[in-house]
Design an enzyme around this catalytic site. Structure first.
Site, short mmCIF file in Angstrom:
data_model
loop_
_atom_site.label_atom_id
_atom_site.label_comp_id
_atom_site.label_asym_id
_atom_site.label_seq_id
_atom_site.Cartn_x
_atom_site.Cartn_y
_atom_site.Cartn_z
N THR A 1 0.85 -1.20 0.00
CA THR A 1 0.00 0.00 0.00
C THR A 1 0.88 1.24 0.00
OG1 THR A 1 -1.86 -1.01 1.11
CG2 THR A 1 -1.53 1.31 1.56
N ARG B 1 -14.38 -6.99 0.61
CA ARG B 1 -13.57 -6.72 1.81
C ARG B 1 -12.95 -5.31 1.71
NH1 ARG B 1 -7.96 -5.32 2.76
NH2 ARG B 1 -7.48 -5.91 4.89
N VAL B 2 -12.98 -4.59 2.82
CA VAL B 2 -12.35 -3.26 2.88
C VAL B 2 -11.43 -3.25 4.09
CG1 VAL B 2 -12.75 -0.79 3.17
CG2 VAL B 2 -14.36 -2.15 1.83
N GLY B 3 -10.23 -2.71 3.93
CA GLY B 3 -9.26 -2.67 5.03
C GLY B 3 -9.27 -1.33 5.75
N ASP B 4 -8.13 -1.00 6.33
CA ASP B 4 -8.02 0.22 7.14
C ASP B 4 -7.78 1.49 6.32
OD1 ASP B 4 -5.49 -0.95 6.38
OD2 ASP B 4 -4.52 0.52 7.68
N GLY C 1 -4.85 -4.73 7.43
CA GLY C 1 -5.85 -3.71 7.72
C GLY C 1 -6.74 -4.04 8.90
N1 ASP Z 1 -3.64 -1.95 4.79
C1 ASP Z 1 -4.07 -2.47 3.51
C2 ASP Z 1 -5.39 -3.19 3.68
O1 ASP Z 1 -5.55 -3.87 4.67
C3 ASP Z 1 -3.12 -3.43 2.90
C4 ASP Z 1 -1.67 -3.02 2.87
O2 ASP Z 1 -1.26 -2.08 3.54
O3 ASP Z 1 -0.92 -3.64 2.14
O4 ASP Z 1 -6.22 -3.11 2.81
#
Ligand code: ASP
Length: 246
Positions: free
Chosen positions: A117, A145-148, A171
């Site tokens: 990311t 799915r959604v992360g942070d 995330g």
């Molecule tokens: N934090 C991102 C997520 O969980 C993934 C990443 O940082 O590689 O979507």
């Protein structure tokens, strides 16, 4: 402007997990998230589930500046066009390296330690700070799915009284730890040093079985990178000079 410009360069580069070269979901397509926040006014825009926006950070900025809302899930192409967002076919985003990672993940089990990311944090001459994050999420993630990254206070946060911060990593652990806002609170209320605050928040992330890193620019003083993953690429530029670690 600086945060978005830096992020667009990395979104356009296929090496990073954002824009072209974003991680692929279990269905083999991209589902990109982004967030942009300015510390001077606490304004924030965020988007998730983008599949056609060439530069997802521009969508976050449009939401922040052109709507009264904070977050949009899968805004339609017509709305994106109205906001002046450049659109691309799904093939533009998909690289053979990401297809190979997906094949590996699907045959050998997920490799959640691989991140990629991107984020940028900046402070201008007037002391205003800003943070932005852009991601394709995690390889082989479930559709939807959604992360942070797009969640203000989890993967991205900026407050002129404390810090601008952008996170990368697992995330789910950053969300459970409300990691970015936690760093701001530690600096603002507990008067912790920003680096110590970021390390403490990452310890919390680790307690949720996550790893990753953060880039932090405080309201005053030097910026920092802190991570508990194997590595994190980072570069910075200041009046004192520039530095790149890769
Ligand atoms: N934090 C991102 C997520 O969980 C993934 C990443 O940082 O590689 O979507």
């Amino acid at each position: 402007d600086a945060v978005c410009a830096a992020i667009r360069v990395m979104e356009d580069a296929p090496e990073f997990n954002a824009g072209r070269g974003a991680a692929l979901t279990s269905e083999g397509i991209v589902s990109m998230d982004s967030c942009l926040m300015t510390g001077v006014d606490g304004e924030v825009g965020s988007a998730c589930g983008l599949t056609t926006s060439k530069n997802p950070i521009n969508v976050a900025r449009a939401i922040k500046e052109k709507t009264k809302h904070v977050m949009f899930a899968k805004p339609g192409d017509n709305l994106l066009k109205e906001w002046g967002i450049e659109l691309c076919d799904s093939e533009y985003f998909i690289t053979s390296a990401r297809q190979e990672s997906l094949r590996e993940a699907q045959s050998n089990g997920d490799e959640w330690e691989k991140h990629g990311t991107i984020g940028a944090v900046a402070r201008d001459a007037s002391g205003n700070i800003a943070a932005g994050t852009s991601t394709g999420g995690i390889t082989n993630q479930m559709p939807g799915r959604v992360g942070d990254s797009p969640l203000p206070g989890c993967g991205t946060y900026a407050n002129n009284d404390s810090v601008a911060i952008s996170c990368t990593g697992i995330g789910e652990a950053f969300v459970k730890e409300v990691a970015a806002h936690q760093v701001s609170d530690r600096v603002l209320y507990a008067k912790e040093d920003p680096v110590e605050a970021a390390k403490a928040a990452l310890d919390g992330v680790a307690r949720h079985h996550g790893d990753g890193g953060m880039i932090v620019v405080p309201a005053h003083g030097d910026g920092a990178m802190v991570f508990n993953s194997e590595m994190m690429n980072c570069g910075w530029k200041s009046p004192k000079g520039s530095y790149v670690q890769s």
